[in-house]
Structure formats: structure tokens, C-alpha cells
Scaffold this motif. Structure first.
Motif, short mmCIF file in Angstrom:
data_model
loop_
_atom_site.label_atom_id
_atom_site.label_comp_id
_atom_site.label_asym_id
_atom_site.label_seq_id
_atom_site.Cartn_x
_atom_site.Cartn_y
_atom_site.Cartn_z
N VAL A 104 -15.05 -13.24 15.97
CA VAL A 104 -14.64 -13.33 17.37
C VAL A 104 -14.21 -14.75 17.71
CG1 VAL A 104 -15.42 -13.08 19.77
CG2 VAL A 104 -16.08 -11.38 18.05
N ASP A 105 -14.95 -15.74 17.23
CA ASP A 105 -14.58 -17.13 17.51
C ASP A 105 -13.22 -17.48 16.89
OD1 ASP A 105 -16.81 -17.65 19.07
OD2 ASP A 105 -18.00 -18.36 17.38
N LEU A 142 -13.28 -11.89 25.34
CA LEU A 142 -14.00 -12.28 24.12
C LEU A 142 -15.09 -13.32 24.41
CD1 LEU A 142 -11.06 -12.37 21.56
CD2 LEU A 142 -12.86 -10.64 21.75
N HIS A 143 -14.81 -14.25 25.31
CA HIS A 143 -15.84 -15.21 25.71
C HIS A 143 -17.01 -14.47 26.37
CE1 HIS A 143 -14.41 -19.15 24.64
NE2 HIS A 143 -13.23 -18.96 25.23
N GLN A 145 -17.84 -11.39 25.79
CA GLN A 145 -18.51 -10.66 24.71
C GLN A 145 -19.48 -11.58 23.95
OE1 GLN A 145 -15.80 -8.46 22.14
NE2 GLN A 145 -17.11 -8.82 20.39
N ARG A 146 -19.12 -12.84 23.83
CA ARG A 146 -19.96 -13.81 23.11
C ARG A 146 -21.06 -14.40 24.00
NH1 ARG A 146 -20.32 -14.00 17.98
NH2 ARG A 146 -20.28 -16.24 17.79
N ARG A 148 -20.61 -16.19 26.77
CA ARG A 148 -20.20 -17.46 27.37
C ARG A 148 -19.61 -17.17 28.74
NH1 ARG A 148 -17.02 -18.29 22.11
NH2 ARG A 148 -18.63 -18.90 20.65
#
Length: 196
Positions: A104-105, A142-143, A145-146, A148
Motif C-alpha cells: 500500500v505504501d 489508501l492513507h 486504509q493505513r 493515517r
């Protein structure tokens, strides 16, 4: 005659239509064979990214992900912004493959690097490509999801300012409101929904 158009007029829009009709007459294996035949001849021209994108689509249909990834990387390198017709779509597809592979990153970094290319012009319009707003929203997701939330909120909030005529502005506001609700900040969420 279609082949002649593809080979002699590969820098013109009519060549992509001729290529479409040539490919349409073949099954997937025949299309790959034709792409392999044409790539050394017109791969460096404007028509080249059409060849590589079609190859990618076939490889993904066949579940040949590594070969599809390599083809997308080649497309991005050979037909860079702002000249490649499919450059932004290829970067977005690579980012989704990164996500599917658990990176993901890496996907975030890839999309952020893509978005750094976005620029305005002194004339009317911009060099904004169709998938820039899509990628911007995807970075926010995505952030989130992580875990953040601060970064996610920043990306959701900045989409409308960066792409004022984009149809994804409401998606970004809804994403931001949902993020605020998940954090327990009902007041901020309701303000965002009012704006929406």
C-alpha cells in the motif's frame, strides 16, 4: 491497407483506429502476435502506448500479472507524461497492482509521484490528465486504509481545490465526512455533509 495506415501514419489519430480494426479481427493470441510484430516498428511512436495497453489488458485477462506489470512499467517509461495517451491510466493500474500485492505504501508513493506532474498553464485549461483526480482520491483512501487519518483528511480536503471542476469532489467530501464520523467527531462530519 489498415497495416499501411498503422506503419506509415503511426503519429496520427487515424492509426489508432486502424490498429483497433486490425486487432479486432484476431483472438487474444493473434492480438499478442500482432502486437509483438508491430512493437519494433511503431513502438516508439504515439501508437506504441496503444499497443502496450492492449497487451496489458490481454495479460490481465489471462491472469499473467507479472507480465502485465512489466508491460505497464514499459509503457510508463517509454511514453511519459505529458505525451503518452495511457500514461496516467498505466500508473493508476500499477498502483492497484501494488495494493493487491500488499504494498500500500508503494502504491501511495507511486500515485503521489504521478500527481507531482500535474501543472497549470498560463493559457486556459491545464495539463491535468483524466486520472489525476482519481489518483488523488485513491491516495486519500489508501492513507485512510493505513490508519493515517490526518493524511487522509488532507488529501480528501484538497481534492476540490486542486480539481475544481472534477466530478469526484462529492466523493472526497463524503470520504472526509465518513472519516470524521469514524473518529467520533460528529460535529465536523456534519459540517462536511452540509458542505456536500
Amino acid at each position: 491497407e489498415l497495416r499501411r495506415v498503422v506503419l506509415e501514419f503511426s503519429e496520427h489519430g487515424v492509426a489508432s483506429r486502424a490498429l483497433h480494426w486490425m486487432l479486432r479481427e484476431r483472438d487474444a493470441s493473434g492480438q499478442l502476435a500482432l502486437i509483438d510484430e508491430l512493437d519494433p516498428l511503431v513502438g516508439e511512436t504515439e501508437l506504441g502506448d496503444n499497443l502496450l495497453m492492449r497487451r496489458t489488458e490481454i495479460l490481465l485477462e489471462r491472469q499473467e500479472r507479472q507480465a502485465a506489470r512489466a508491460t505497464l512499467e514499459k509503457l510508463v517509461e517509454r511514453h511519459p507524461y505529458p505525451f503518452g495517451e495511457y500514461w496516467d491510466e498505466a500508473v493508476l493500474m500499477l498502483a492497484e497492482l501494488d495494493v493487491e500485492d500488499g504494498d500500500v505504501d508503494g502504491a501511495i508513493a507511486r500515485l503521489e509521484a504521478m500527481l507531482e506532474r500535474s501543472e497549470d498553464t498560463n493559457l486556459s485549461g491545464s495539463y491535468t490528465l483524466p486520472n489525476f483526480p482519481v489518483a488523488h482520491l485513491r491516495v486519500a483512501e489508501l492513507h485512510r486504509q493505513r490508519g493515517r487519518s490526518g493524511e487522509a483528511a488532507r488529501w480528501y480536503s484538497s481534492l476540490a481545490g486542486r480539481y475544481p471542476t472534477c466530478r469526484l469532489r462529492d466523493d472526497a467530501l463524503l470520504g472526509l465526512a465518513t472519516l470524521r464520523f469514524d473518529e467520533g467527531d460528529d460535529e465536523a462530519a456534519c459540517e462536511t455533509l452540509s458542505e456536500l
